[in-house]
Motif scaffolding. Sequence first.
Motif, PDB file in Angstrom:
ATOM      1  N   ALA A  62       0.826  -1.208   0.000  1.00 19.23           N
ATOM      2  CA  ALA A  62       0.000   0.000   0.000  1.00 19.23           C
ATOM      3  C   ALA A  62       0.864   1.263   0.000  1.00 19.23           C
ATOM      4  O   ALA A  62       0.546   2.246  -0.690  1.00 19.23           O
ATOM      5  CB  ALA A  62      -0.927  -0.003   1.210  1.00 19.23           C
ATOM      6  N   GLU A  63       1.956   1.247   0.748  1.00 20.12           N
ATOM      7  CA  GLU A  63       2.834   2.410   0.789  1.00 20.12           C
ATOM      8  C   GLU A  63       3.428   2.707  -0.580  1.00 20.12           C
ATOM      9  O   GLU A  63       3.551   3.869  -0.984  1.00 20.12           O
ATOM     10  CB  GLU A  63       3.949   2.182   1.818  1.00 20.12           C
ATOM     11  CG  GLU A  63       3.459   2.150   3.257  1.00 20.12           C
ATOM     12  CD  GLU A  63       4.590   1.909   4.231  1.00 20.12           C
ATOM     13  OE1 GLU A  63       5.758   1.741   3.780  1.00 20.12           O
ATOM     14  OE2 GLU A  63       4.327   1.893   5.452  1.00 20.12           O
ATOM     15  N   VAL A  64       3.775   1.671  -1.315  1.00 17.24           N
ATOM     16  CA  VAL A  64       4.343   1.861  -2.652  1.00 17.24           C
ATOM     17  C   VAL A  64       3.284   2.405  -3.602  1.00 17.24           C
ATOM     18  O   VAL A  64       3.545   3.317  -4.395  1.00 17.24           O
ATOM     19  CB  VAL A  64       4.943   0.541  -3.181  1.00 17.24           C
ATOM     20  CG1 VAL A  64       5.464   0.724  -4.593  1.00 17.24           C
ATOM     21  CG2 VAL A  64       6.059   0.050  -2.261  1.00 17.24           C
ATOM     22  N   LEU A  65       2.084   1.849  -3.556  1.00 17.90           N
ATOM     23  CA  LEU A  65       1.008   2.336  -4.422  1.00 17.90           C
ATOM     24  C   LEU A  65       0.723   3.814  -4.164  1.00 17.90           C
ATOM     25  O   LEU A  65       0.501   4.593  -5.101  1.00 17.90           O
ATOM     26  CB  LEU A  65      -0.255   1.506  -4.209  1.00 17.90           C
ATOM     27  CG  LEU A  65      -0.480   0.335  -5.180  1.00 17.90           C
ATOM     28  CD1 LEU A  65       0.661  -0.672  -5.106  1.00 17.90           C
ATOM     29  CD2 LEU A  65      -1.813  -0.357  -4.894  1.00 17.90           C
ATOM     30  N   GLU A  66       0.755   4.210  -2.910  1.00 17.98           N
ATOM     31  CA  GLU A  66       0.504   5.618  -2.593  1.00 17.98           C
ATOM     32  C   GLU A  66       1.645   6.510  -3.078  1.00 17.98           C
ATOM     33  O   GLU A  66       1.407   7.652  -3.509  1.00 17.98           O
ATOM     34  CB  GLU A  66       0.289   5.770  -1.089  1.00 17.98           C
ATOM     35  CG  GLU A  66      -1.056   5.201  -0.637  1.00 17.98           C
ATOM     36  CD  GLU A  66      -1.191   5.115   0.868  1.00 17.98           C
ATOM     37  OE1 GLU A  66      -2.333   5.054   1.354  1.00 17.98           O
ATOM     38  OE2 GLU A  66      -0.152   5.092   1.570  1.00 17.98           O
ATOM     39  N   ALA A  67       2.864   5.993  -3.044  1.00 15.25           N
ATOM     40  CA  ALA A  67       3.995   6.776  -3.560  1.00 15.25           C
ATOM     41  C   ALA A  67       3.860   6.991  -5.067  1.00 15.25           C
ATOM     42  O   ALA A  67       4.154   8.076  -5.584  1.00 15.25           O
ATOM     43  CB  ALA A  67       5.307   6.062  -3.235  1.00 15.25           C
ATOM     44  N   VAL A  68       3.420   5.963  -5.793  1.00 12.13           N
ATOM     45  CA  VAL A  68       3.198   6.109  -7.230  1.00 12.13           C
ATOM     46  C   VAL A  68       2.070   7.106  -7.491  1.00 12.13           C
ATOM     47  O   VAL A  68       2.167   7.948  -8.394  1.00 12.13           O
ATOM     48  CB  VAL A  68       2.883   4.742  -7.874  1.00 12.13           C
ATOM     49  CG1 VAL A  68       2.504   4.921  -9.343  1.00 12.13           C
ATOM     50  CG2 VAL A  68       4.070   3.800  -7.732  1.00 12.13           C
TER      51      VAL A  68
END
Length: 505
Positions: A62-68
């Motif tokens: 989830a953290e990676v998706l939000e960074a994208v």
Amino acid sequence: MIESTPTPATAAPTAVQGYSPRTGTPVGEPLPASTGPEVERAVAAAQAAAPAWAARSGAERAEVLEAVADALDAARAELVAVADAETALGEPRLTGEVGRTSGQLRMFAGLLRAGAHVGAVLSPADPTLGRPDVRRMLHPIGVVAVFAASNFPFAFSVAGGDTASAWAAGCPVVVKVHEAHPATSLAVARVVRTALTTAGASADLLGLVAGRAAGGPLVTHPGIAAVGFTGSLAGGRALFDLASGRPDPIPFFGELGSVNPVVVLPAAAAERTEDLAAGYLGSLTLGTGQFCTNPGLLFVPEDTKLLDAIATRARTATGGPMLSARIRDAYEGGTSARAGRELARGTAAEGAWAVAPVVWHADLAEFLAHAAELTEETFGPAGLVVTYADEDALLAALGRLPGSLTGSVHTVEADHPLAARVAAALRPRVGRLIHNGWPTGVAVCWAMHHGGPWPATTAPGHTSVGGTALERWLVPTAYQDWPDALLPPELRDANPLGVPRVTQP
């Protein structure tokens, strides 16, 4: 639905060039078509990135998706400028579409943190029944091939819903770039790959291949575990057959073609005439009709003023440019073939690939006599109005319609008894039922279902929009009598990740 027909794998690779639909002139530099070895490298890189990505918890992904999502929002102005040059969809529409794309990523991030996506089910051992301890959950299927759509250069493209849902499920993605917007695709990929590495993930979670000849080899590559496709019926069926014909057949989730029937009931037609005419033409011509949810089939009662009101509105409607010369040519060919049924025609705006909106008319008997022809989708601002006199005949006709993504019913209170019968007739033929609304516009939310029976999709139990879209990329494993320490965290007695679980009594 959308132009995307694959070229046979034996065709020689050629460069992919974007063009301005307003002028017909090239936009940006040509993108070299992917060779066989380049497809191989893209899939191999995604395979190498798969284990580490699948091993991350939902919260970590989830953290990676939000960074994208944050990176796409930060680059919005740059991306919109490139996309508008290649698609002529306009800055307001494209600005909103970038927001929709980042919003999808954040929606899946929320789902991952909730944890229900793993589908954890526990059946504890019961010696009295001779039942072992069985625990079941869902795991990523593997590398997913995604075919970008022509009509949504952001939301159904490189970082669109198929890609976002696959990442959420724990799967790397290799995207087949759409020929209508290669420069936009490259710009998005640069933003995304930088965001992935900055967030501590592998840039190879996103691979790109280009060129019509790359489609077949991508689908048949043994490293690809599933396919997501949004495009034409012909192109999707060809790729679907390739996926099914592999030595190891794989799931193919295709969104192909849809006429999206709309039914106006008698009292509503009498009371809301002008409102319905305006709403229909607005939905039909929105985005030059280049939506998979375009209202291609409208049923209205005979002996009302509604047909005249629709014709009047259609004559004053203006159509914009189509996304590509191929799509424009297909539209012109399709509308010419039905010229004898024309009710009204609008005008084309200035632009190299601009087209005129068209509305056709047939009564219910003629429609049924030529149903195979008249239920074929015409991608663009064209629709068929069918007039009906008998309610039972209408209901029988609705039961014979091909599968669609949506079905809409317009009513007032006096229509409610008939509305229930119409909804019952439409429900088996569509994925979404709409009351007093128009089908264009698909909300990004957990409950949305954007799917339907063939030919709308190849897998009517699944959706390409909404929270359950990631279920396409997950497969179950049942663990029988495994020691607690060796189970995935989601299935251990202590449930250290706190995911929702169903336990059999």
